[in-house]
Design an enzyme around this catalytic site. Structure first.
Site, PDB file in Angstrom:
ATOM      1  N   ASP A   1      34.593  41.022  53.270  1.00  0.00           N
ATOM      2  CA  ASP A   1      34.232  41.553  51.956  1.00  0.00           C
ATOM      3  C   ASP A   1      32.724  41.726  51.848  1.00  0.00           C
ATOM      4  O   ASP A   1      31.984  41.453  52.797  1.00  0.00           O
ATOM      5  CB  ASP A   1      34.840  40.721  50.822  1.00  0.00           C
TER       6      ASP A   1
ATOM      7  N   LYS B   1      33.233  45.980  48.063  1.00  0.00           N
ATOM      8  CA  LYS B   1      31.796  46.065  47.856  1.00  0.00           C
ATOM      9  C   LYS B   1      31.469  45.230  46.638  1.00  0.00           C
ATOM     10  O   LYS B   1      32.334  44.683  45.984  1.00  0.00           O
ATOM     11  CB  LYS B   1      31.403  47.519  47.634  1.00  0.00           C
TER      12      LYS B   1
ATOM     13  N   MET C   1      29.935  34.094  39.275  1.00  0.00           N
ATOM     14  CA  MET C   1      30.155  35.431  38.707  1.00  0.00           C
ATOM     15  C   MET C   1      29.779  35.479  37.224  1.00  0.00           C
ATOM     16  O   MET C   1      30.467  36.112  36.423  1.00  0.00           O
ATOM     17  CB  MET C   1      31.636  35.846  38.873  1.00  0.00           C
TER      18      MET C   1
HETATM   19  N1  SAH Z   1      34.473  32.310  47.743  1.00  0.00           N
HETATM   20  C1  SAH Z   1      33.080  32.343  47.319  1.00  0.00           C
HETATM   21  C2  SAH Z   1      32.924  32.825  45.897  1.00  0.00           C
HETATM   22  C3  SAH Z   1      33.283  34.266  45.690  1.00  0.00           C
HETATM   23  S1  SAH Z   1      33.046  34.788  44.027  1.00  0.00           S
HETATM   24  C4  SAH Z   1      32.481  30.953  47.491  1.00  0.00           C
HETATM   25  O1  SAH Z   1      33.211  29.982  47.744  1.00  0.00           O
HETATM   26  O2  SAH Z   1      31.253  30.838  47.387  1.00  0.00           O
HETATM   27  C5  SAH Z   1      31.461  35.540  44.126  1.00  0.00           C
HETATM   28  C6  SAH Z   1      30.431  34.706  43.400  1.00  0.00           C
HETATM   29  O3  SAH Z   1      30.025  33.616  44.205  1.00  0.00           O
HETATM   30  C7  SAH Z   1      29.150  35.452  43.088  1.00  0.00           C
HETATM   31  O4  SAH Z   1      29.280  36.224  41.907  1.00  0.00           O
HETATM   32  C8  SAH Z   1      28.182  34.299  42.880  1.00  0.00           C
HETATM   33  O5  SAH Z   1      28.362  33.706  41.609  1.00  0.00           O
HETATM   34  C9  SAH Z   1      28.671  33.305  43.928  1.00  0.00           C
HETATM   35  N2  SAH Z   1      27.895  33.407  45.169  1.00  0.00           N
HETATM   36  C10 SAH Z   1      28.344  33.721  46.392  1.00  0.00           C
HETATM   37  N3  SAH Z   1      27.350  33.674  47.306  1.00  0.00           N
HETATM   38  C11 SAH Z   1      26.239  33.302  46.642  1.00  0.00           C
HETATM   39  C12 SAH Z   1      24.881  33.066  47.030  1.00  0.00           C
HETATM   40  N4  SAH Z   1      24.467  33.219  48.290  1.00  0.00           N
HETATM   41  N5  SAH Z   1      24.005  32.703  46.066  1.00  0.00           N
HETATM   42  C13 SAH Z   1      24.396  32.537  44.794  1.00  0.00           C
HETATM   43  N6  SAH Z   1      25.657  32.747  44.375  1.00  0.00           N
HETATM   44  C14 SAH Z   1      26.569  33.117  45.283  1.00  0.00           C
END
Ligand code: SAH
Length: 256
Positions: free
Chosen positions: A41, A63, A175
């Protein structure tokens, strides 16, 4: 992990962590280097994809927010189709597959089709960002409860948020950039102090990481004036307070 000897291939749902390739698990790295097909993704960065086998087929299914995203049932169908054709498939997801990663639905799709599926955990954004920003999610003095919440509009107002934040608790919102004003308003309405510390961590563990801090009442402004963009996490609770001693220099360095 060559093509399976049986006729059906396997699916691995693999967590890629929050961004820094060093935060992949050894198992994730090994599977990524062996897989013939990698379905990923938008959150998975180039540096990690570059670790795939040179001849691997890389398929992007999503995306960032608001751009084209493959519907979830089509992603499940794609994994199943490739596995039934005899291919081993790595489904690479940002963070952990089972934390707001829709991994549950993909496991169900594989199971329903009789495709063997395994899940490889990843460092979720909350623990990755907390480590990188040196914000302990729990602390003997400040917090013994942590909640992970999805902050998109849907579900924001019909959920009961009372009790998720406040003294002794850390609330981590995934998010939540677009809905930061509603989040702050709702928490204050539910009785949280407008002065409760908040940290916004953008691009955690990546070179462009930023940490912005302020009181809850100032969250909408912090996000708007800081031009915070996804991916970012919002951490609300005493643990998010500005560090008092030697950590201050580090915070300034990250956020001049
Ligand atoms: N499965 C992922 C989450 C997916 S939802 C996990 O466990 O991290 C997507 C959200 O994750 C984004 O909108 C943001 O809030 C958060 N996120 C993912 N990567 C991030 C990063 N490097 N820095 C800050 N927030 C992040």
């Amino acid at each position: 992990m060559e093509k399976s000897s049986e006729s059906t291939g396997r699916v691995w749902l693999v967590g890629a962590g929050p961004g820094d390739p060093d935060l992949l698990t050894l198992r994730a790295a090994r599977l990524l280097m062996q897989a013939g097909i990698v379905v990923h993704d938008g959150l998975v960065g180039e540096a990690i994809l570059a670790m795939a086998r040179p001849d691997a087929r890389l398929i992007s299914v999503a995306k960032r927010r608001s751009r084209h995203t493959m519907p979830q049932d089509e992603i499940g169908a794609l994994l199943v189709r490739e596995a039934l054709a005899g291919n081993d498939v790595v489904r690479l997801k940002g963070g952990d597959p089972f934390v707001f990663g829709r991994g549950g639905e993909e496991v169900e799709a594989c199971r329903a089709a009789g495709v063997p599926v395994e899940v490889v955990p990843g460092i979720s954004a909350a623990t990755g960002a907390a480590a990188a920003a040196q914000i302990p999610l729990t602390h003997r003095r400040d917090a013994s409860i942590v909640s992970f919440v999805a902050g998109q509009c849907k579900g924001l107002t019909d959920q009961d948020w009372a009790g998720l934040a406040g003294k002794g608790r850390t609330l981590v919102i995934y998010m939540g950039v677009a809905t930061a004003p509603q989040i702050a308003e709702k928490l204050i309405e539910d009785g949280l102090s407008p002065d409760m510390p908040v940290a916004v961590i953008e691009n955690a563990t990546r070179p462009a990481m930023r940490v912005l801090r302020g009181p809850l009442a100032g969250l909408p402004d912090l996000v708007a004036r800081g031009k915070v963009k996804s991916p970012a996490l919002i951490v609300i609770g005493e643990v998010a307070a500005e560090p008092e001693t030697n950590l201050r220099a580090l915070a300034l360095e990250m956020n001049p």
